[in-house]
Design a protein around this motif. Structure first.
Motif, PDB file in Angstrom:
ATOM      1  N   SER A 115      37.899  27.479  25.960  1.00  0.00           N
ATOM      2  CA  SER A 115      38.826  27.443  26.784  1.00  0.00           C
ATOM      3  C   SER A 115      38.713  26.264  27.759  1.00  0.00           C
ATOM      4  CB  SER A 115      38.718  28.834  27.405  1.00  0.00           C
ATOM      5  OG  SER A 115      38.646  29.919  26.896  1.00  0.00           O
ATOM      6  N   PRO A 116      39.852  25.416  27.855  1.00  0.00           N
ATOM      7  CA  PRO A 116      39.662  24.472  29.042  1.00  0.00           C
ATOM      8  C   PRO A 116      39.537  25.034  30.355  1.00  0.00           C
ATOM      9  CG  PRO A 116      41.569  23.984  27.586  1.00  0.00           C
ATOM     10  CD  PRO A 116      41.044  25.598  27.243  1.00  0.00           C
ATOM     11  N   VAL A 117      38.612  24.687  31.058  1.00  0.00           N
ATOM     12  CA  VAL A 117      38.430  25.174  32.400  1.00  0.00           C
ATOM     13  C   VAL A 117      38.095  24.066  33.411  1.00  0.00           C
ATOM     14  CG1 VAL A 117      37.320  27.309  31.620  1.00  0.00           C
ATOM     15  CG2 VAL A 117      35.885  25.381  32.167  1.00  0.00           C
ATOM     16  N   SER A 118      38.556  24.288  34.697  1.00  0.00           N
ATOM     17  CA  SER A 118      38.157  23.362  35.547  1.00  0.00           C
ATOM     18  C   SER A 118      36.952  23.401  36.373  1.00  0.00           C
ATOM     19  CB  SER A 118      39.372  23.242  36.650  1.00  0.00           C
ATOM     20  OG  SER A 118      39.054  22.433  37.712  1.00  0.00           O
ATOM     21  N   ILE A 119      36.249  22.265  36.862  1.00  0.00           N
ATOM     22  CA  ILE A 119      34.977  22.463  37.627  1.00  0.00           C
ATOM     23  C   ILE A 119      35.179  23.021  38.949  1.00  0.00           C
ATOM     24  CG2 ILE A 119      33.631  20.622  36.212  1.00  0.00           C
ATOM     25  CD1 ILE A 119      33.986  19.013  38.613  1.00  0.00           C
ATOM     26  N   ARG A 120      36.393  23.098  39.387  1.00  0.00           N
ATOM     27  CA  ARG A 120      36.709  23.632  40.663  1.00  0.00           C
ATOM     28  C   ARG A 120      36.031  25.076  40.758  1.00  0.00           C
ATOM     29  NH1 ARG A 120      41.562  26.623  41.840  1.00  0.00           N
ATOM     30  NH2 ARG A 120      42.480  26.832  39.869  1.00  0.00           N
ATOM     31  N   ARG A 121      36.030  25.673  39.454  1.00  0.00           N
ATOM     32  CA  ARG A 121      35.938  27.100  39.538  1.00  0.00           C
ATOM     33  C   ARG A 121      34.660  27.325  39.663  1.00  0.00           C
ATOM     34  NH1 ARG A 121      38.977  29.306  34.341  1.00  0.00           N
ATOM     35  NH2 ARG A 121      38.286  31.103  35.074  1.00  0.00           N
ATOM     36  N   VAL A 122      33.602  26.281  39.788  1.00  0.00           N
ATOM     37  CA  VAL A 122      32.209  26.527  40.291  1.00  0.00           C
ATOM     38  C   VAL A 122      32.289  27.282  41.484  1.00  0.00           C
ATOM     39  CG1 VAL A 122      30.187  25.371  41.230  1.00  0.00           C
ATOM     40  CG2 VAL A 122      31.213  24.634  39.184  1.00  0.00           C
ATOM     41  N   PHE A 123      33.165  26.879  42.377  1.00  0.00           N
ATOM     42  CA  PHE A 123      33.146  27.581  43.563  1.00  0.00           C
ATOM     43  C   PHE A 123      33.379  29.117  43.860  1.00  0.00           C
ATOM     44  CE2 PHE A 123      36.050  29.232  46.957  1.00  0.00           C
ATOM     45  CZ  PHE A 123      35.513  28.998  48.202  1.00  0.00           C
ATOM     46  N   HIS A 124      34.450  29.498  42.610  1.00  0.00           N
ATOM     47  CA  HIS A 124      34.667  30.946  42.550  1.00  0.00           C
ATOM     48  C   HIS A 124      33.459  31.710  41.801  1.00  0.00           C
ATOM     49  CE1 HIS A 124      38.476  28.393  42.685  1.00  0.00           C
ATOM     50  NE2 HIS A 124      38.710  29.445  43.500  1.00  0.00           N
ATOM     51  N   THR A 125      32.970  31.109  40.854  1.00  0.00           N
ATOM     52  CA  THR A 125      31.847  31.500  40.042  1.00  0.00           C
ATOM     53  C   THR A 125      30.726  31.845  40.811  1.00  0.00           C
ATOM     54  OG1 THR A 125      32.727  30.346  38.188  1.00  0.00           O
ATOM     55  CG2 THR A 125      30.541  31.462  37.915  1.00  0.00           C
ATOM     56  N   VAL A 126      30.378  30.826  41.992  1.00  0.00           N
ATOM     57  CA  VAL A 126      29.148  31.481  42.784  1.00  0.00           C
ATOM     58  C   VAL A 126      29.476  32.350  43.746  1.00  0.00           C
ATOM     59  CG1 VAL A 126      27.641  30.358  44.592  1.00  0.00           C
ATOM     60  CG2 VAL A 126      28.120  28.997  42.445  1.00  0.00           C
ATOM     61  N   LEU A 127      30.792  32.306  44.219  1.00  0.00           N
ATOM     62  CA  LEU A 127      31.234  33.426  44.995  1.00  0.00           C
ATOM     63  C   LEU A 127      31.160  34.727  44.576  1.00  0.00           C
ATOM     64  CD1 LEU A 127      34.653  32.288  46.984  1.00  0.00           C
ATOM     65  CD2 LEU A 127      31.862  32.292  47.905  1.00  0.00           C
ATOM     66  N   ASP A 128      31.501  34.758  43.174  1.00  0.00           N
ATOM     67  CA  ASP A 128      31.487  35.897  42.317  1.00  0.00           C
ATOM     68  C   ASP A 128      30.090  36.459  42.201  1.00  0.00           C
ATOM     69  OD1 ASP A 128      32.224  37.965  40.677  1.00  0.00           O
ATOM     70  OD2 ASP A 128      32.386  36.616  38.916  1.00  0.00           O
ATOM     71  N   TRP A 129      29.176  35.665  41.971  1.00  0.00           N
ATOM     72  CA  TRP A 129      27.841  36.043  41.673  1.00  0.00           C
ATOM     73  C   TRP A 129      27.152  36.602  43.181  1.00  0.00           C
ATOM     74  CZ3 TRP A 129      26.419  31.097  38.752  1.00  0.00           C
ATOM     75  CH2 TRP A 129      26.299  31.687  37.238  1.00  0.00           C
ATOM     76  N   ALA A 130      27.721  35.898  44.381  1.00  0.00           N
ATOM     77  CA  ALA A 130      27.231  36.559  45.671  1.00  0.00           C
ATOM     78  C   ALA A 130      27.966  37.807  45.969  1.00  0.00           C
ATOM     79  CB  ALA A 130      27.355  35.226  46.562  1.00  0.00           C
ATOM     80  N   GLY A 131      28.736  38.280  45.373  1.00  0.00           N
ATOM     81  CA  GLY A 131      29.585  39.645  45.507  1.00  0.00           C
ATOM     82  C   GLY A 131      30.533  39.415  46.365  1.00  0.00           C
ATOM     83  N   LEU A 132      31.068  38.161  46.502  1.00  0.00           N
ATOM     84  CA  LEU A 132      32.459  37.683  47.485  1.00  0.00           C
ATOM     85  C   LEU A 132      33.450  37.354  47.073  1.00  0.00           C
ATOM     86  CD1 LEU A 132      30.006  35.050  49.658  1.00  0.00           C
ATOM     87  CD2 LEU A 132      30.715  37.493  50.363  1.00  0.00           C
ATOM     88  N   GLY A 133      33.782  37.977  45.671  1.00  0.00           N
ATOM     89  CA  GLY A 133      35.150  37.972  45.189  1.00  0.00           C
ATOM     90  C   GLY A 133      35.230  37.216  43.874  1.00  0.00           C
ATOM     91  N   GLY A 134      36.034  37.801  42.845  1.00  0.00           N
ATOM     92  CA  GLY A 134      35.943  37.341  41.464  1.00  0.00           C
ATOM     93  C   GLY A 134      36.869  36.547  41.066  1.00  0.00           C
ATOM     94  N   VAL A 135      37.866  36.379  41.895  1.00  0.00           N
ATOM     95  CA  VAL A 135      39.135  35.546  41.319  1.00  0.00           C
ATOM     96  C   VAL A 135      38.869  34.033  40.844  1.00  0.00           C
ATOM     97  CG1 VAL A 135      41.399  34.515  41.974  1.00  0.00           C
ATOM     98  CG2 VAL A 135      40.749  36.808  43.120  1.00  0.00           C
ATOM     99  N   ASP A 136      39.046  33.895  39.826  1.00  0.00           N
ATOM    100  CA  ASP A 136      39.058  32.419  38.897  1.00  0.00           C
ATOM    101  C   ASP A 136      37.439  32.388  38.749  1.00  0.00           C
ATOM    102  OD1 ASP A 136      41.575  31.766  39.150  1.00  0.00           O
ATOM    103  OD2 ASP A 136      41.395  30.508  40.678  1.00  0.00           O
ATOM    104  N   SER A 137      36.703  33.289  38.550  1.00  0.00           N
ATOM    105  CA  SER A 137      35.360  33.105  38.543  1.00  0.00           C
ATOM    106  C   SER A 137      35.200  32.667  36.948  1.00  0.00           C
ATOM    107  CB  SER A 137      34.619  34.398  38.670  1.00  0.00           C
ATOM    108  OG  SER A 137      33.334  34.465  37.984  1.00  0.00           O
ATOM    109  N   LEU A 138      34.154  31.976  36.633  1.00  0.00           N
ATOM    110  CA  LEU A 138      33.985  31.545  35.061  1.00  0.00           C
ATOM    111  C   LEU A 138      33.352  32.861  34.314  1.00  0.00           C
ATOM    112  CD1 LEU A 138      32.965  27.877  35.605  1.00  0.00           C
ATOM    113  CD2 LEU A 138      34.862  28.697  34.290  1.00  0.00           C
ATOM    114  N   ARG A 139      32.978  33.656  35.026  1.00  0.00           N
ATOM    115  CA  ARG A 139      32.500  34.976  34.381  1.00  0.00           C
ATOM    116  C   ARG A 139      33.584  35.581  33.693  1.00  0.00           C
ATOM    117  NH1 ARG A 139      28.013  38.498  37.464  1.00  0.00           N
ATOM    118  NH2 ARG A 139      29.774  38.634  39.167  1.00  0.00           N
ATOM    119  N   ALA A 140      34.913  35.418  34.134  1.00  0.00           N
ATOM    120  CA  ALA A 140      35.591  35.940  33.359  1.00  0.00           C
ATOM    121  C   ALA A 140      36.841  34.752  32.924  1.00  0.00           C
ATOM    122  CB  ALA A 140      36.534  37.125  34.184  1.00  0.00           C
ATOM    123  N   GLU A 141      37.043  34.374  31.914  1.00  0.00           N
ATOM    124  CA  GLU A 141      37.716  33.181  31.270  1.00  0.00           C
ATOM    125  C   GLU A 141      39.160  33.905  31.165  1.00  0.00           C
ATOM    126  OE1 GLU A 141      36.205  31.884  27.871  1.00  0.00           O
ATOM    127  OE2 GLU A 141      34.022  32.319  28.578  1.00  0.00           O
TER     128      GLU A 141
END
Ligand SMILES: [Zn+2]
Length: 682
Positions: A287-313
């Motif tokens: 799936s094409p993804v933007s590297i801006r989602r690095v932000f959301h992915t790290v937040l997701d790991w830290a338990g700070l919100g999962g919107v746009d996390s790469l853990r869920a494409e």
């Protein structure tokens, strides 16, 4: 409260979308060893690989071996269609650190700065109890450009005269930090710069990749990536997560581009991306993804919100831009949108490629391609920045901005001013090498050599603002007053009102000590862009020249809030503060300079005098004792030391007064004669 519930609602919507789309198939289970405990937050290693093409690293790469990256890909999830937001370092990293496209964070080119009001990843994690540390390898990411916010440690130290450091040096620094066993959870960001031109890999990679030195750089970097990952996993306890990503690629001649920044083809926009960690399904994603989602992915790991996390494409239309040719040269703005295998580029006219079947983008499908409404809207409404750059853009986040645009309330950005005859960047490739050479010479301050090249560029491309400005500045640096003003006039005609033109013209006046001409220009620019360093520094110089020292001091303090001062600048700050009797500020500046210089520090006399004025007598004694007999102000040091001796009631005070008298010069002779402290002593 409302914010939180809205985010919650968004998350459940996203989840519902995922379930419907089946993006995470049941067969793909997270790696059990890395899933860790369900509640503990992982320590996170983020590695950004500068200038690394997607096809130059990883198990699919040809002509190169990258075992460290391959091992991560085997353990985690490799995204084979990841895209940079901009083919340049600072804007691309700004996207990873804010989760926004450049229209949202305001950084479209290198050497701008990330505005302070944009929330960044490290701040979020630090506020949530993470330790945060960053080790970067290029001046392009130095503290002054705004990415250091939120990091407890931001190591951007380079050797004097160097603009980058090797992956080995940066890894050594990061490993030293890990060796001190930082508390957890930890966010560690490491940036490697090696594959950036010029390509000069160390041995054994130099010999091994003699015919492809760029690949040699990537292979050398990969070796250090291996060291780093090993140390991170060995020394950081608890659950861990790792994310490795490219900031953009490198042209290597594709579509006529040697390096990067001018075009948005795959060579420079398609980047490597791999994730290993809790909740990451092992495997490969197309799936094409933007590297801006690095932000959301790290937040997701830290338990700070999962919107746009790469853990869920979920499916997304991935956007990207290259605005440097527009902002600097006046060419067409370039925007790209990738949806599935289709990539559309809008730059004056539309191009469409199937990047899966035709990754080299040789067959333009534009005439018959049917693009989705979403892609067409994204391209049409993409907010093109303003050429005048009247300060950073407004406070709307990219999401809010797009939401408003999709509702038809507002146009997504300011209406761009694009000249009718603006060329398409891809049609200007004949100038790329000349522009790169001129840029290098200019940065190396070889003004005499760069002038004829800039004149050649302007002969072929008369509306090139960047060339006109550099020509003006080169003449200014060489003291060619009339030619400089003529070139500034030309630049101002190309983009009337340009903040850059006003800035560089003002700096020309500063160079000529024309304070009255420089001041109003600089005041206006600082009001528009409060963190713009060249303008702040120019204005500080003007105020000093005008004798308005208190204002100069306040400006210097602002400057050093944006970038770290050198020891020499701290000394100058201390002297200025001393001359307007700001004793605590002066002491602080000299102390910092001494901290940086150690035994090379030559201002113990000033420091001693200041401590005495602040009645910090023991420190005054120690500082004055450090003044060597060879110091031109040694007579003054003896006089001050005798004063301190009396005030401290030292047993040898009489001998010290005597020594001051014996070694007195014209100035201290008078002072000693009038000094009341010395009269009561036997
Ligand atoms: Zn870069």
């Amino acid at each position: 409260m409302t914010l939180r519930s809205r985010a919650g609602a968004r998350r459940s919507l996203a989840l519902a979308g995922l379930l419907l789309l089946g993006a995470c198939s049941a067969a793909e289970k997270p790696e059990p060893s890395e899933a860790g405990s369900a509640t503990a937050r992982p320590s996170i290693l983020l590695v950004t690989l500068d200038t690394t093409r997607a096809d130059a690293i990883g198990p699919e790469a040809r002509g190169i071996e990258t075992p460290a990256f391959d091992a991560l890909a085997a353990r985690g999830r490799e995204f084979r269609q990841a895209y940079a937001t901009v083919p340049e370092t600072l804007p691309s990293h700004s996207s990873m650190m804010t989760g926004l496209y450049p229209a949202g964070h305001g950084v479209h080119e290198n050497s701008r700065y990330l505005p302070r009001n944009r929330p960044v990843l490290a701040e979020r994690l630090r506020d949530a109890g993470y330790r945060t540390a960053a080790f970067v390898s290029s001046f392009v990411l130095a503290r002054r450009f705004g990415l250091a916010r939120g990091f407890d440690v931001y190591d951007d130290e380079l050797l004097p005269g160097h603009v980058e450091r090797t992956a080995r040096d940066t890894t050594d620094r990061a490993l030293a930090y890990l060796g001190r066993q930082p508390p957890q959870p930890l966010l560690l960001w490491v940036h490697y710069f090696d594959p950036h031109a010029p390509y000069a890999p160390p041995e054994p990679f130099r010999s091994r990749y003699a015919k492809a030195p760029y690949l040699g750089e990537v292979a050398a970097m990969d070796e250090q990536l291996g060291r780093l990952v090993h140390a991170f996993e060995e020394r950081v306890g608890g659950p861990r997560a790792i994310l490795v990503v490219g900031d953009h690629g490198e042209g290597l001649g594709d579509h006529g581009e040697s390096q990067h920044g001018n075009l948005v083809y795959q060579a420079t926009m398609h980047v490597p991306l791999v994730l290993v960690g809790p909740g990451v399904a092992r495997g490969v994603s197309d799936s094409p993804v933007s590297i801006r989602r690095v932000f959301h992915t790290v937040l997701d790991w830290a338990g700070l919100g999962g919107v746009d996390s790469l853990r869920a494409e979920g499916p997304e239309v991935v956007l990207g831009e290259a605005m440097k040719p527009f902002l600097s040269y006046g060419w067409q703005p370039q925007v790209m949108a990738v949806e599935g295998p289709r990539k559309a580029i809008l730059a004056g006219r539309l191009e469409v490629y199937d990047v899966v079947a035709d990754p080299e983008e040789t067959r333009d499908l534009a005439p018959g391609a049917d693009l989705s409404q979403q892609t067409r809207t994204a391209l049409r409404d993409y907010p093109v920045p303003s050429l005048e750059a009247q300060g950073p853009p407004d406070n709307l986040g990219e999401e809010e901005r797009r939401k408003l645009a999709s509702l038809g309330y507002v146009s997504a950005g300011a209406s761009p001013v694009v000249r009718k005859d603006a060329p398409r960047p891809t049609d200007m490739r004949r100038l790329f090498d000349l522009l790169d050479t001129a840029s290098t010479l200019f940065v190396q301050e070889q003004y005499g050599r760069v002038i004829p090249l800039l004149e050649r560029i302007l002969a072929e491309d008369p509306h090139n603002l960047d060339a006109a400005l550099r020509l003006a500045t080169a003449h200014s640096m060489l003291g060619h007053e009339r030619a400089a003003l003529a070139a500034f006039g030309k630049a101002a005609n190309i983009v009337p009102g340009s903040q850059d033109v006003r800035t560089y013209l003002a700096l020309h006046y500063v160079r000529g000590r024309q304070w009255e001409k420089a001041a109003p220009l600089l005041e206006q620019i600082v009001a528009e862009a409060p963190d713009r360093l060249p303008a702040l520094e120019g204005l500080a110089q003007v105020r000093e020249g005008q004798g308005r020292l208190e204002e100069a001091l306040a400006l210097r303090q602002r400057i050093y809030g944006v970038r770290a001062p050198t020891a020499a600048e701290l000394v100058r700050l201390g002297q200025m503060a001393m001359s307007v009797e700001k004793t605590p500020l002066a002491i602080e500046a000299f102390e910092k300079a001494r901290g940086l210089q150690g035994s090379a520090f030559e201002h113990d006399l000033e420091l001693g005098v200041l401590y005495l004025a602040a009645r910090r007598l023991a420190e005054a004694r120690d500082a004055l004792d450090r003044v060597p007999a060879s110091h031109p102000g040694y007579a003054m040091a003896l006089f001050k030391r005798a004063q301190v001796s009396v005030l401290l009631n030292e047993p040898d005070q009489a001998a010290r007064i005597e020594a001051a008298r014996r070694r007195a010069d014209a100035t201290t002779h008078e002072l000693i004669a009038r000094e009341r402290l010395f009269r009561q002593t036997p």
